[in-house]
Scaffold this active site. Structure first.
Site, PDB file in Angstrom:
ATOM      1  N   PHE A   7       0.822  -1.209   0.000  1.00  0.00           N
ATOM      2  CA  PHE A   7       0.000   0.000   0.000  1.00  0.00           C
ATOM      3  C   PHE A   7       0.858   1.263   0.000  1.00  0.00           C
ATOM      4  O   PHE A   7       0.708   2.146  -0.856  1.00  0.00           O
ATOM      5  CB  PHE A   7      -0.929  -0.036   1.217  1.00  0.00           C
ATOM      6  CG  PHE A   7      -1.662   1.246   1.491  1.00  0.00           C
ATOM      7  CD1 PHE A   7      -2.485   1.817   0.534  1.00  0.00           C
ATOM      8  CD2 PHE A   7      -1.525   1.877   2.729  1.00  0.00           C
ATOM      9  CE1 PHE A   7      -3.165   3.005   0.792  1.00  0.00           C
ATOM     10  CE2 PHE A   7      -2.209   3.050   2.996  1.00  0.00           C
ATOM     11  CZ  PHE A   7      -3.020   3.615   2.020  1.00  0.00           C
ATOM     12  N   ASP A  42      12.987 -12.812  -1.399  1.00  0.00           N
ATOM     13  CA  ASP A  42      12.463 -12.873  -0.041  1.00  0.00           C
ATOM     14  C   ASP A  42      13.380 -12.046   0.859  1.00  0.00           C
ATOM     15  O   ASP A  42      14.612 -12.106   0.732  1.00  0.00           O
ATOM     16  CB  ASP A  42      12.410 -14.322   0.445  1.00  0.00           C
ATOM     17  CG  ASP A  42      11.743 -14.452   1.799  1.00  0.00           C
ATOM     18  OD1 ASP A  42      12.426 -14.215   2.815  1.00  0.00           O
ATOM     19  OD2 ASP A  42      10.535 -14.769   1.840  1.00  0.00           O
ATOM     20  N   TYR A 132       3.018  -7.923  17.156  1.00  0.00           N
ATOM     21  CA  TYR A 132       3.398  -7.005  16.080  1.00  0.00           C
ATOM     22  C   TYR A 132       4.225  -5.849  16.646  1.00  0.00           C
ATOM     23  O   TYR A 132       5.311  -5.531  16.136  1.00  0.00           O
ATOM     24  CB  TYR A 132       2.139  -6.469  15.388  1.00  0.00           C
ATOM     25  CG  TYR A 132       2.420  -5.302  14.471  1.00  0.00           C
ATOM     26  CD1 TYR A 132       2.979  -5.497  13.211  1.00  0.00           C
ATOM     27  CD2 TYR A 132       2.129  -3.999  14.882  1.00  0.00           C
ATOM     28  CE1 TYR A 132       3.250  -4.417  12.380  1.00  0.00           C
ATOM     29  CE2 TYR A 132       2.393  -2.916  14.051  1.00  0.00           C
ATOM     30  CZ  TYR A 132       2.949  -3.134  12.804  1.00  0.00           C
ATOM     31  OH  TYR A 132       3.221  -2.064  11.986  1.00  0.00           O
ATOM     32  N   PHE A 158       2.427   6.687  12.657  1.00  0.00           N
ATOM     33  CA  PHE A 158       1.128   6.448  13.264  1.00  0.00           C
ATOM     34  C   PHE A 158       0.179   6.008  12.148  1.00  0.00           C
ATOM     35  O   PHE A 158       0.591   5.829  11.005  1.00  0.00           O
ATOM     36  CB  PHE A 158       0.655   7.715  13.976  1.00  0.00           C
ATOM     37  CG  PHE A 158       1.355   7.955  15.295  1.00  0.00           C
ATOM     38  CD1 PHE A 158       0.657   7.907  16.487  1.00  0.00           C
ATOM     39  CD2 PHE A 158       2.724   8.224  15.340  1.00  0.00           C
ATOM     40  CE1 PHE A 158       1.295   8.110  17.707  1.00  0.00           C
ATOM     41  CE2 PHE A 158       3.375   8.424  16.555  1.00  0.00           C
ATOM     42  CZ  PHE A 158       2.657   8.365  17.737  1.00  0.00           C
TER      43      PHE A 158
END
Length: 304
Positions: A7, A42, A132, A158
């Site tokens: 994204f 990878d 995470y 953020f």
């Protein structure tokens, strides 16, 4: 740029390309992003990473690859990608003997967890509440061991959103329900508040950080303004005129939920100057109109 097919990466390719950069992108699957030379690799394949870096000899490196969904259900994958993948990259940079002017590593504001102070300064002691967040904080600590060897700058972005973000994340999920004129939506705690920025503003900030001389620092990427989920819902009602019933699903209320995550951006401004910010209402309207147009185009193709 690692993770350039994600994204953020797609917007950053455009931002960098529009400002004279030749972009070389690294992904673990074929993406075919216009404006970038693509390499398949990878992030944990250190030997292949070293070969690519030795060939490209990049002037700057930005590391976006990793698990970005905070509630990803495979804990091992989180640490493998976010911590060990970053270590592989740093070792490959050293082994390739390329000499970048800047290496940006993307961490996350999730490392802060629940803080008594708001807005949150970089000097606040992290208190991660998820694997995470722990993986990102561990990555930061590991990266500090390299500060005397590489010109590293660590960012703590953020929350941010925009067109193309997957509906696993809350703003696009909410927008999608309004595009479909859904009668009901299931959400968690409506009182949680996040410092949401527009992805286009964030990628401009990344470019400015690449170009500033600072390294050996950790910096927030934030607007300094937080918005509750309730605000997002009310804004979408104003934009669309559609009323929607909200059902709170207890399964969506996370343990150790971070109630508010709002950043302080004075350090960021001292590094790159003031960046004009799009208000969240403008971002949501952009997302809504884009998805509405796409839905209409798909419907038109189906009729044909």
């Amino acid at each position: 740029m690692t993770g350039f097919g994600g994204f953020t990466g797609r917007y950053l390719v455009d931002e960098l390309g529009a400002n004279g950069y030749e972009v070389f992108g690294l992904e673990n699957r074929q993406t075919c992003i216009n404006g970038a030379v693509e390499y398949l690799c990878d992030i944990n394949d250190q030997m292949r990473l070293t070969e690519i870096l030795a060939k490209v000899k990049p002037d700057v490196i930005i590391h976006l690859a990793g698990i970005s969904f905070a509630v990803h259900d495979n804990t091992r994958e989180i640490y493998q990608a976010n911590l060990l993948g970053t270590l592989s990259l740093l070792k490959a940079i050293e082994d390739s003997k390329c000499c970048p002017y800047k290496v940006i590593l993307a961490s996350s504001a999730h490392v802060y967890g629940n803080q008594a102070q708001s807005p949150i300064l970089e000097s606040c002691i992290p208190a991660p509440v998820s694997d995470y967040a722990v993986s990102k904080l561990a990555m930061e600590h590991m990266a500090r061991l390299w500060f005397d060897r590489l010109p590293i700058l660590v960012t703590r972005p953020f929350n941010y959103t925009g067109v193309g973000q997957t509906a696993m994340f809350l703003p696009p999920k909410i927008v999608n329900h309004f595009v479909r004129r859904a009668p009901e939506i299931e959400l968690g705690n409506l009182d949680v508040a996040r410092d949401w920025s527009d992805v286009r503003d964030v990628t401009l900030i990344y470019r400015r950080l690449l170009e500033c001389p600072a390294h050996g620092v950790v910096v927030n990427i934030c607007s300094g303004i937080s918005y509750s989920l309730q605000y997002v819902l009310e804004t979408m009602i104003k934009i669309t005129g559609h009323q929607i019933k909200v059902r709170v699903n207890p399964e969506f209320v996370r343990l150790n939920e971070v109630k508010e995550l709002r950043g302080e951006n004075s350090l960021l401004q001292s590094l790159i100057g003031n960046i004009p910010r799009r208000p969240l209402q403008e971002t949501l309207a952009w997302m809504y109109e884009s998805e509405l147009s796409l839905t209409g185009a798909i419907a038109g193709e189906a009729k044909q």
